[in-house]
Design an enzyme around this catalytic site. Structure first.
Site, PDB file in Angstrom:
ATOM      1  N   CYS A   1       0.835  -1.205   0.000  1.00 50.74           N
ATOM      2  CA  CYS A   1       0.000   0.000   0.000  1.00 50.74           C
ATOM      3  C   CYS A   1       0.873   1.259   0.000  1.00 50.74           C
ATOM      4  CB  CYS A   1      -0.948  -0.056   1.199  1.00 50.74           C
ATOM      5  SG  CYS A   1      -2.241   1.181   1.141  1.00 50.74           S
TER       6      CYS A   1
ATOM      7  N   HIS B   1      -3.482  -5.778   1.135  1.00 53.40           N
ATOM      8  CA  HIS B   1      -2.720  -5.987   2.376  1.00 53.40           C
ATOM      9  C   HIS B   1      -2.621  -7.442   2.806  1.00 53.40           C
ATOM     10  CE1 HIS B   1      -2.368  -1.737   3.780  1.00 53.40           C
ATOM     11  NE2 HIS B   1      -3.341  -1.599   2.898  1.00 53.40           N
TER      12      HIS B   1
ATOM     13  N   GLU C   1      -0.731  -8.652   5.032  1.00 54.65           N
ATOM     14  CA  GLU C   1      -0.488  -8.773   6.485  1.00 54.65           C
ATOM     15  C   GLU C   1      -1.776  -8.776   7.299  1.00 54.65           C
ATOM     16  OE1 GLU C   1      -0.458  -6.071   4.816  1.00 54.65           O
ATOM     17  OE2 GLU C   1      -0.648  -4.264   6.026  1.00 54.65           O
TER      18      GLU C   1
END
Lengths: 232, 94
Positions: free
Chosen positions: A85, A194, A196
């Site tokens: 990002c 994302h 994560e």
């Protein structure tokens, strides 16, 4: 293996990235934007957020941070670097990745679970995926529309450097539905969605099996760890 | 104090979502304010005013041109459309 996560003023996802690294089986090392020291890490994550309030351009001021001198050197020497990002935006601003990111075409901030197809499973961060695997991880950004000149786009496509493409509709106007790209060497990867945030059952996207059970993002982190273990 | 003005715009061929949103608002206003009815588009860019000590000489202007191309704009998505010198930072028009 030790993977560094750089915190910039305005980073938001540095702790989630560190957590993902630990869940994948490596040590997460907190790094600071104002230092000139990578503390001997083996790989790097530039996390999401809104560094410097996205002033000037998203990622632009962070890309001029002191630590970026070391990040750019390490990347050019082959260290695996993943920009997520805002981190992806920094990597384009630092010229480690081609292209640039502008506001989403509909002018809206998008926050949702997003389908992707992993088209390059040779990069340091994607070797754990089968070719053309379809995954779901969260997408959350306002400036995620990938832009590049026709010439650059042709090179990215021709050299197989599109790491991930949006499926199920283009969310933000990205050219060729591009969600992530890599450099020629395959060690630097930028992703708008994302990974994560999809690493632990109970906290990821919904799947057909159970609510919030999606952990498709974990493979990005286990890939880079597996690569280090084989001593590539 | 001499001020060097740098103007940056999104590349003409790229969609400018910010300009499009403003144009949309003007379009809505145009329904009640006929003077706005013939607005056909808006693009939103940036203007930097760099104040300097001393003269805006050729070397300074060259340095600012370099800065404009490498830091103030990103050539992948933006163009520098103007650099000029004025006597002081801009103030409101009387």
């Amino acid at each position: 293996m030790r993977i560094g996560v750089v915190t910039f003023p305005g980073s938001l996802d540095d702790r989630d990235a560190a957590r993902a690294i630990r869940l994948a089986g490596a040590d997460a090392v907190a790094l600071w934007h104002g230092d000139h020291d990578l503390h001997g890490v083996d790989a790097l994550v530039l996390p999401g957020g809104f560094s410097y309030g996205d002033y000037l351009r998203a990622g632009a001021i962070a890309s001029l941070s002191p630590i970026m001198t070391e990040v750019i050197d390490a990347a050019n020497q082959g260290m695996p670097v993943l920009g997520i990002c805002n981190g992806f935006q920094m990597l384009t601003e630092a010229h480690l990745l081609d292209g640039g990111l502008i506001r989403n075409d509909k002018g809206r901030f998008i926050c949702r679970d997003q389908g992707l197809r992993i088209e390059n499973n040779a990069s340091d961060w994607t070797t754990g995926f089968e070719a053309n695997t379809e995954i779901v991880i969260p997408l959350k950004n306002g400036e995620g529309s990938f832009m590049a000149s026709a010439e650059t786009l042709k090179a990215l496509e021709g050299e197989g450097r599109i790491v991930a493409r949006y499926i199920g509709g283009n969310p933000n106007g990205s050219l060729n539905d591009i969600a992530g790209v890599t450099n020629a060497r395959g060690n630097v990867v930028g992703l708008m969605p994302h990974p994560e945030h999809a690493v632990e059952a109970g906290f990821g996207p919904d799947t057909d099996d159970a609510m919030a059970s999606g952990i498709d993002g974990l493979t990005f982190f286990t890939s880079v760890i597996a690569r280090a273990l084989v001593g590539a | 104090m001499p001020t060097i003005v740098v103007e940056v715009m999104p590349k003409a061929e790229l969609l400018d979502p910010q300009g499009k949103a403003v144009a949309g608002a003007l379009g809505r206003l145009g329904q009640t304010q006929p003077a706005l009815a013939n607005v056909t588009g808006v693009r939103v860019g940036k203007r930097f005013e760099i104040s300097i000590d001393g003269e805006a000489d050729a070397a300074t202007l060259a340095a600012v041109r370099e800065l404009a191309d490498t830091v103030l704009s990103n050539s992948v998505i933006e163009d520098v459309v103007g650099i000029h010198v004025q006597d002081a930072p801009s103030a409101a028009v009387a």
